[in-house]
Write a protein that holds these residues in place. Sequence first.
Motif, PDB file in Angstrom:
ATOM      1  N   LEU A 120       0.812  -1.225   0.000  1.00 19.18           N
ATOM      2  CA  LEU A 120       0.000   0.000   0.000  1.00 19.18           C
ATOM      3  C   LEU A 120       0.843   1.273   0.000  1.00 19.18           C
ATOM      4  CD1 LEU A 120      -2.637  -1.064   2.685  1.00 19.18           C
ATOM      5  CD2 LEU A 120      -2.875  -1.184   0.197  1.00 19.18           C
ATOM      6  N   VAL A 121       2.107   1.165  -0.382  1.00 22.50           N
ATOM      7  CA  VAL A 121       3.030   2.298  -0.292  1.00 22.50           C
ATOM      8  C   VAL A 121       2.542   3.528  -1.054  1.00 22.50           C
ATOM      9  CG1 VAL A 121       4.434   1.598  -2.279  1.00 22.50           C
ATOM     10  CG2 VAL A 121       5.487   2.908  -0.397  1.00 22.50           C
ATOM     11  N   THR A 122       1.717   3.329  -2.089  1.00 24.91           N
ATOM     12  CA  THR A 122       1.181   4.456  -2.875  1.00 24.91           C
ATOM     13  C   THR A 122       0.370   5.409  -1.999  1.00 24.91           C
ATOM     14  OG1 THR A 122       1.079   3.052  -4.843  1.00 24.91           O
ATOM     15  CG2 THR A 122      -0.232   5.070  -4.889  1.00 24.91           C
ATOM     16  N   LEU A 123      -0.271   4.878  -0.949  1.00 23.28           N
ATOM     17  CA  LEU A 123      -1.084   5.712  -0.059  1.00 23.28           C
ATOM     18  C   LEU A 123      -0.285   6.309   1.091  1.00 23.28           C
ATOM     19  CD1 LEU A 123      -4.218   3.391   0.334  1.00 23.28           C
ATOM     20  CD2 LEU A 123      -3.821   5.153  -1.400  1.00 23.28           C
ATOM     21  N   ILE A 124       0.948   5.849   1.251  1.00 23.82           N
ATOM     22  CA  ILE A 124       1.721   6.194   2.447  1.00 23.82           C
ATOM     23  C   ILE A 124       2.877   7.149   2.165  1.00 23.82           C
ATOM     24  CG2 ILE A 124       3.140   5.203   4.302  1.00 23.82           C
ATOM     25  CD1 ILE A 124       1.510   2.596   3.891  1.00 23.82           C
ATOM     26  N   VAL A 125       3.488   7.010   0.998  1.00 23.67           N
ATOM     27  CA  VAL A 125       4.670   7.795   0.652  1.00 23.67           C
ATOM     28  C   VAL A 125       4.451   8.468  -0.702  1.00 23.67           C
ATOM     29  CG1 VAL A 125       7.164   7.697   0.242  1.00 23.67           C
ATOM     30  CG2 VAL A 125       6.125   6.145   1.897  1.00 23.67           C
ATOM     31  N   ASP A 126       4.986   9.685  -0.856  1.00 20.12           N
ATOM     32  CA  ASP A 126       4.907  10.379  -2.150  1.00 20.12           C
ATOM     33  C   ASP A 126       5.530   9.524  -3.240  1.00 20.12           C
ATOM     34  OD1 ASP A 126       3.700  12.510  -0.947  1.00 20.12           O
ATOM     35  OD2 ASP A 126       5.516  13.719  -0.787  1.00 20.12           O
ATOM     36  N   GLN A 127       4.846   9.458  -4.385  1.00 15.38           N
ATOM     37  CA  GLN A 127       5.310   8.645  -5.501  1.00 15.38           C
ATOM     38  C   GLN A 127       5.921   9.523  -6.600  1.00 15.38           C
ATOM     39  OE1 GLN A 127       4.738   4.922  -5.389  1.00 15.38           O
ATOM     40  NE2 GLN A 127       4.751   5.835  -3.334  1.00 15.38           N
ATOM     41  N   LYS A 128       6.974   9.026  -7.230  1.00 12.27           N
ATOM     42  CA  LYS A 128       7.651   9.793  -8.275  1.00 12.27           C
ATOM     43  C   LYS A 128       6.722  10.088  -9.446  1.00 12.27           C
ATOM     44  CE  LYS A 128      12.317   8.133  -7.234  1.00 12.27           C
ATOM     45  NZ  LYS A 128      13.502   7.380  -7.721  1.00 12.27           N
TER      46      LYS A 128
END
Length: 324
Positions: free
Chosen positions: A86-94
């Motif tokens: 679920l990293v897309t919801l947790i950390v800014d994505q390039k």
Amino acid sequence: MKNKKNLLFRVQTGTQAAKELVKMLKIPIDCYNILDVLKLNHYKLVLQLLSYRERHTVCMYIVNSILEKETIIPTAEQVTQLLDLLVTLIVDQKDGVLEKSKQTITNEDFVEEQNLVARLCNNFQAKNEPDQQYHIIKICQETFKNGDLERMRFTYPPMIMQAYALTFQYKSIREQDEKWEKKCQKLFQLCNQLISTLTKLETNDLPLRLYLQGALTASEIDSENAETIAYEFFSQAYTIYEEQAGDTRAQCASLTLLIGTLEKIRCFSEDNHSTLRQSLTQAATRLVKRPDQVQTLLLCTHLFWSAQRISEEGQQATPVGIKK
């Protein structure tokens, strides 16, 4: 190397291929428990083939499914796998740079998204395994600290409250675990660190309440260093209160919270309790509006009649009003 090359390729957003891939990724979520989905070796790799918006859609679908099914994530390893997914919801994505401007407290979609992530944290429960729960909290900290402050305002509070709850678990097994007090102290240190980060927000209400909750928790735990911890947390909350100068409404509300919390804390010695109640009483006299002064001073009178403190001999102290 093969996998790394594949990750450089992304299905163009909005295309038919992207839509079909999203549908395909939703099927395991509908048919299986998320704990089984985490065992699928290539699920995350396929998810990463999608562009930001489609990945975001699938991640939101996963979180909603977990919450609707009330699925409990019981181990640190599974929590790590899920947060990685679920990293897309947790950390800014390039590839989500264009969405960055929308990731603020004023954007309803962003607020809804982060509220779901915060609710998800409550499903990370290692029941009857406090050490496992401690590892889960640490994993959450290591993951959420990579997000920005706008996300932390949502993700840190449930972590902090879980840490407070965990101290009660350790207290309940104090007969079996001789290191329970040290473990509780580490949890309070972690909470202090997390709340300190939240003080950078433009609003002081949240960190102030979390500090006061920490002081109450330390008092209830009643460990050897409970008074020191409670005093530190209460002092931090009072410092935040003093920084609210100019906002009379906020000051009055915060001072009311401080008074109510101090009245309930049981671990303070007479000296520490006296210092704090006098500080609050003086603060009440400095409020700008006379009605606020009267209201808070009346509340302060309860502190002088309170029996929620201990004498130097460790016995419950006699209320100040009775002494006089």
